[in-house]
Design an enzyme around this catalytic site. Structure first.
Site, PDB file in Angstrom:
ATOM      1  CG  HIS A   1       9.176 -27.188  21.641  1.00  0.00           C
ATOM      2  ND1 HIS A   1       8.502 -26.416  21.924  1.00  0.00           N
ATOM      3  CD2 HIS A   1      10.177 -27.546  22.041  1.00  0.00           C
ATOM      4  CE1 HIS A   1       8.803 -26.519  23.623  1.00  0.00           C
ATOM      5  NE2 HIS A   1      10.064 -26.783  23.124  1.00  0.00           N
TER       6      HIS A   1
ATOM      7  CE1 TYR B   1      -0.868   2.868   9.805  1.00  0.00           C
ATOM      8  CE2 TYR B   1      -2.906   2.788   9.177  1.00  0.00           C
ATOM      9  CZ  TYR B   1      -2.212   2.683   8.998  1.00  0.00           C
ATOM     10  OH  TYR B   1      -1.450   3.247   7.638  1.00  0.00           O
TER      11      TYR B   1
ATOM     12  CE  LYS C   1       4.666   0.439   9.209  1.00  0.00           C
ATOM     13  NZ  LYS C   1       3.807   1.457   8.852  1.00  0.00           N
TER      14      LYS C   1
ATOM     15  CD  GLU D   1       2.754   0.913  12.266  1.00  0.00           C
ATOM     16  OE1 GLU D   1       2.417  -0.176  11.999  1.00  0.00           O
ATOM     17  OE2 GLU D   1       2.668   2.052  11.664  1.00  0.00           O
TER      18      GLU D   1
ATOM     19  CB  CYS E   1       3.306   2.513  -0.157  1.00  0.00           C
ATOM     20  SG  CYS E   1       3.872   0.952   1.180  1.00  0.00           S
TER      21      CYS E   1
ATOM     22  CB  CYS F   1       4.312   0.499   4.217  1.00  0.00           C
ATOM     23  SG  CYS F   1       2.634   0.827   3.513  1.00  0.00           S
TER      24      CYS F   1
ATOM     25  CD  GLU G   1       5.747 -24.715  20.400  1.00  0.00           C
ATOM     26  OE1 GLU G   1       5.584 -25.794  20.613  1.00  0.00           O
ATOM     27  OE2 GLU G   1       6.531 -24.058  21.322  1.00  0.00           O
TER      28      GLU G   1
HETATM   29  C1  LIG Z   1       2.409   6.777   8.267  1.00  0.00           C
HETATM   30  C2  LIG Z   1       2.259   5.871   6.898  1.00  0.00           C
HETATM   31  C3  LIG Z   1       2.864   4.491   7.375  1.00  0.00           C
HETATM   32  C4  LIG Z   1       2.020   2.732   6.936  1.00  0.00           C
HETATM   33  N1  LIG Z   1       2.377   2.064   6.322  1.00  0.00           N
HETATM   34  C5  LIG Z   1       1.049   0.836   6.464  1.00  0.00           C
HETATM   35  C6  LIG Z   1       1.835  -0.032   6.261  1.00  0.00           C
HETATM   36  O1  LIG Z   1       2.409  -0.490   6.734  1.00  0.00           O
HETATM   37  N2  LIG Z   1       0.975  -0.981   4.981  1.00  0.00           N
HETATM   38  C7  LIG Z   1       0.184  -0.886   4.398  1.00  0.00           C
HETATM   39  O2  LIG Z   1       0.311  -1.722   3.923  1.00  0.00           O
HETATM   40  N3  LIG Z   1      -0.229   0.373   4.514  1.00  0.00           N
HETATM   41  C8  LIG Z   1       0.510   1.240   5.116  1.00  0.00           C
HETATM   42  N4  LIG Z   1       0.260   2.898   4.943  1.00  0.00           N
HETATM   43  C9  LIG Z   1      -0.768   3.010   4.150  1.00  0.00           C
HETATM   44  C10 LIG Z   1      -0.266   2.496   2.251  1.00  0.00           C
HETATM   45  O3  LIG Z   1       1.102   3.616   2.345  1.00  0.00           O
HETATM   46  C11 LIG Z   1      -0.774   3.313   1.474  1.00  0.00           C
HETATM   47  O4  LIG Z   1      -2.540   2.364   1.888  1.00  0.00           O
HETATM   48  C12 LIG Z   1      -1.059   3.075   0.208  1.00  0.00           C
HETATM   49  O5  LIG Z   1      -0.145   4.058  -0.337  1.00  0.00           O
HETATM   50  C13 LIG Z   1      -2.418   3.926  -0.448  1.00  0.00           C
HETATM   51  O6  LIG Z   1      -2.157   3.238  -1.903  1.00  0.00           O
HETATM   52  P1  LIG Z   1      -2.415   4.222  -3.018  1.00  0.00           P
HETATM   53  O7  LIG Z   1      -2.049   4.322  -4.520  1.00  0.00           O
HETATM   54  O8  LIG Z   1      -4.384   4.358  -2.574  1.00  0.00           O
HETATM   55  O9  LIG Z   1      -1.934   6.126  -3.324  1.00  0.00           O
HETATM   56  P2  LIG Z   1      -0.480   6.650  -3.120  1.00  0.00           P
HETATM   57  O10 LIG Z   1       0.008   5.305  -2.692  1.00  0.00           O
HETATM   58  O11 LIG Z   1      -0.908   7.663  -1.384  1.00  0.00           O
HETATM   59  O12 LIG Z   1      -0.108   7.329  -4.260  1.00  0.00           O
HETATM   60  C14 LIG Z   1      -1.396   8.486  -4.415  1.00  0.00           C
HETATM   61  C15 LIG Z   1       0.079   9.152  -5.296  1.00  0.00           C
HETATM   62  O13 LIG Z   1      -0.860  10.183  -6.232  1.00  0.00           O
HETATM   63  C16 LIG Z   1       0.268  11.054  -6.543  1.00  0.00           C
HETATM   64  N5  LIG Z   1      -0.618  12.657  -6.407  1.00  0.00           N
HETATM   65  C17 LIG Z   1      -1.795  12.913  -6.121  1.00  0.00           C
HETATM   66  N6  LIG Z   1      -2.524  13.581  -6.574  1.00  0.00           N
HETATM   67  C18 LIG Z   1      -2.094  13.772  -7.650  1.00  0.00           C
HETATM   68  C19 LIG Z   1      -2.551  14.544  -9.044  1.00  0.00           C
HETATM   69  N7  LIG Z   1      -3.556  15.485  -8.842  1.00  0.00           N
HETATM   70  N8  LIG Z   1      -1.266  14.269 -10.162  1.00  0.00           N
HETATM   71  C20 LIG Z   1      -0.970  13.497  -9.959  1.00  0.00           C
HETATM   72  N9  LIG Z   1      -0.067  13.444  -8.782  1.00  0.00           N
HETATM   73  C21 LIG Z   1      -0.874  13.218  -8.339  1.00  0.00           C
HETATM   74  C22 LIG Z   1       0.424  10.793  -5.118  1.00  0.00           C
HETATM   75  O14 LIG Z   1       2.130  12.070  -5.156  1.00  0.00           O
HETATM   76  C23 LIG Z   1       0.786   9.938  -4.808  1.00  0.00           C
HETATM   77  O15 LIG Z   1       2.535   8.889  -5.670  1.00  0.00           O
HETATM   78  C24 LIG Z   1       0.939   3.355   5.717  1.00  0.00           C
HETATM   79  C25 LIG Z   1       0.734   4.879   5.582  1.00  0.00           C
HETATM   80  C26 LIG Z   1       0.802   6.018   6.238  1.00  0.00           C
HETATM   81  C27 LIG Z   1       1.107   7.507   5.449  1.00  0.00           C
END
Ligand SMILES: Cc1cc2nc3c(=O)[nH]c(=O)nc-3n(C[C@H](O)[C@H](O)[C@H](O)COP(=O)(O)OP(=O)(O)OC[C@H]3O[C@@H](n4cnc5c(N)ncnc54)[C@H](O)[C@@H]3O)c2cc1C
Length: 450
Positions: free
Chosen positions: A435, A177, A51, A181, A43, A48, A440
């Site tokens: 308004h 999306y 973006k 976007e 994110c 997010c 609205e």
């Molecule tokens: C282009 C794009 C736009 C988006 N826009 C939106 C939006 O506008 N609104 C919205 O709500 N969501 C949006 N999302 C989705 C949102 O980013 C994800 O839903 C959210 O980040 C999920 O969180 P998470 O904690 O599951 O995983 P992540 O945020 O992906 O975090 C996972 C973390 O784990 C780390 N990791 C992975 N494997 C290992 C390992 N073996 N050891 C140590 N660390 C590790 C990774 O490096 C990462 O930092 C977007 C996604 C993308 C790709």
């Protein structure tokens, strides 16, 4: 009693992992978190946040055009991609610092590196083995590109946030999306943009009217959309790329972005060896308490591939931590989760689509309005807004609200509260409008469509 080095080991410091780690630490739990790439996860670093900053940047082009209709005269505006990139990087660096402070101040131990599971109570990171009572996997997702000849020539959303220079012509493959976007972002930045999708409508899963309307609006702005088209191969020319389609077209671009989905990020975690159950997509299977089939191992967020949104990952984190460590459970209600596509114009949606509502109930009324927002009476831009409300006649309950138009995300957030509160159409009708606004319209739609 078995002694463990830590009570909770979180793998992945993204939206879900950081929230779980610091909430748990705040409740006195001994927490360690591992991150192998960037604090804040997708994110903050490749989702997010950057973006949305790019969306803001790209919208100025139309604002400059619109300004003339309101009496402003401007010299030809110039756009500097590298300046935007530097500004974006600075902001992300700041946010990473915020995340680090949050973890430090809540007493979480942060370890940078790649973590994997040695057994159901041991995580290995670098040269260290750390025993843990519980392990939470919050490793997110990763872009996936289909296996076609030339796939190594394309970029994914990850690379889009760090392009050395803007292309003149881009092909964006996908209809979800992220594809939609980026089409708006690239077009707004002056890049000749083509969107190619194998289906016949964008944004699968959204209301059908929204799917059609958003494509029409994007097309009017100048984005080429190729529906029902598959890319069969990609080739490199001296200074460009050729995309070969299943319709025997050879299309030339300077950059090709694949936004064709994301897969759960489980590579190298060692889950298969431990027998952690995965679904057909490779997502970690969990029960209602975010627990896998191995009692000491939990998972949440995108790696479970349910509703892949940041606020869902953070809500799941709080539900897990409260369920495990406090007497105040906060289960996540997955119904009526609002969402926005930051396309241009925006899509905002909450609740059932018309199709879902009709499949579920026999007595559905649809209220719909398509109009020119006030700004565009003078802006010189041809952009329309769609607003749609789905109501069950017998209960008068509003089941779904959908919008394509400027600031739909901002508007639908408020609508989501009304829907969660069980608002009826009568409540909407008795609410005084603000308004003149676009919003609205939601309290003045009086007649259902036939
Ligand atoms: C282009 C794009 C736009 C988006 N826009 C939106 C939006 O506008 N609104 C919205 O709500 N969501 C949006 N999302 C989705 C949102 O980013 C994800 O839903 C959210 O980040 C999920 O969180 P998470 O904690 O599951 O995983 P992540 O945020 O992906 O975090 C996972 C973390 O784990 C780390 N990791 C992975 N494997 C290992 C390992 N073996 N050891 C140590 N660390 C590790 C990774 O490096 C990462 O930092 C977007 C996604 C993308 C790709």
């Amino acid at each position: 009693m078995t002694h463990y080095d830590v009570d909770l080991f979180v793998i992945g410091a993204g939206s879900g992992g950081v929230r779980a780690a610091r909430m748990a630490a705040g409740l006195g739990v001994r927490v360690t978190i591992a991150e192998n790439r960037y604090l804040g996860g997708t994110c903050v670093n490749a989702g997010c946040v950057p973006k949305k900053l790019f969306v803001y940047a790209s919208r100025f082009r139309e604002d400059f055009i619109a300004a003339k209709g309101f009496g402003w005269s401007l010299n030809t505006p110039q756009f500097d991609w590298s300046h935007l990139l530097a500004q974006k990087n600075q902001e992300i660096h700041r946010l990473q610092g915020v995340y680090e402070d949050l973890l430090n101040h809540s007493g979480v131990t942060l370890i940078e590196g790649q973590a994997h599971l040695l057994d159901v109570h041991t995580v290995r990171i670098g040269e260290r083995n750390i025993s843990c009572k519980r392990i939470l996997i919050a490793t997110g997702g990763w872009p996936s590109v289909p296996n076609i000849p030339g796939k190594e020539l394309v970029v994914t959303s990850n690379e889009m946030f760090a392009l050395a220079k803007l292309p003149k012509r881009i092909l964006i493959v996908g209809g979800g999306y992220i594809a939609v976007e980026f089409a708006g972002i690239m077009h707004g930045m002056g890049v000749k943009t083509t969107l190619c999708y194998r289906g016949d409508k964008l944004l699968r899963g959204f209301d059908e009217d929204v799917r059609v309307f958003v494509a029409q609006e994007m097309h009017k702005k100048g984005i080429d959309i190729l529906f029902n088209t598959k890319i069969s191969a990609i080739e490199k020319n001296e200074n460009s790329f050729m995309a070969c389609t299943d319709k025997n077209q050879q299309l030339e671009f300077d950059l090709i972005l694949y936004a064709t989905g994301r897969t759960p990020n489980i590579a190298g975690l060692g889950l298969e060896t431990l027998g952690v159950e995965l679904d057909a997509m490779g997502a970690i299977k969990i029960n209602d308490d975010y627990q896998t089939n191995i009692p000491s191992i939990y998972a949440l967020g995108d790696v479970t591939n349910r509703l892949n949104l940041t606020p869902v990952a953070t809500a799941e984190a709080m539900a897990l931590v409260n369920g495990l460590y406090s007497n105040q459970p906060t289960p996540v209600d997955y119904d009526n989760i609002p969402t926005t596509v930051f396309s241009q114009p925006n899509v905002g949606t909450v609740g059932l689509t018309e199709k879902e509502a009709r499949n579920r109930y026999p007595d559905i009324d649809i209220y719909k309005s398509v109009f020119t927002p006030m700004k565009h009476t003078l802006s010189g831009l041809d952009e329309k807004t769609l607003m749609k409300m789905i109501v069950r006649r017998s209960t008068d309950k509003v089941l779904g609200i959908h919008m394509v138009g400027s600031d739909a995300g901002e508007i639908i957030q408020g609508m989501a509260i009304a829907i969660r509160a069980g608002a009826t159409k009568a409540i909407f009708d008795s609410t005084i409008g603000i308004h003149p606004t676009t919003a609205e319209e939601f309290v003045t739609m009086r007649k259902p469509v036939d």
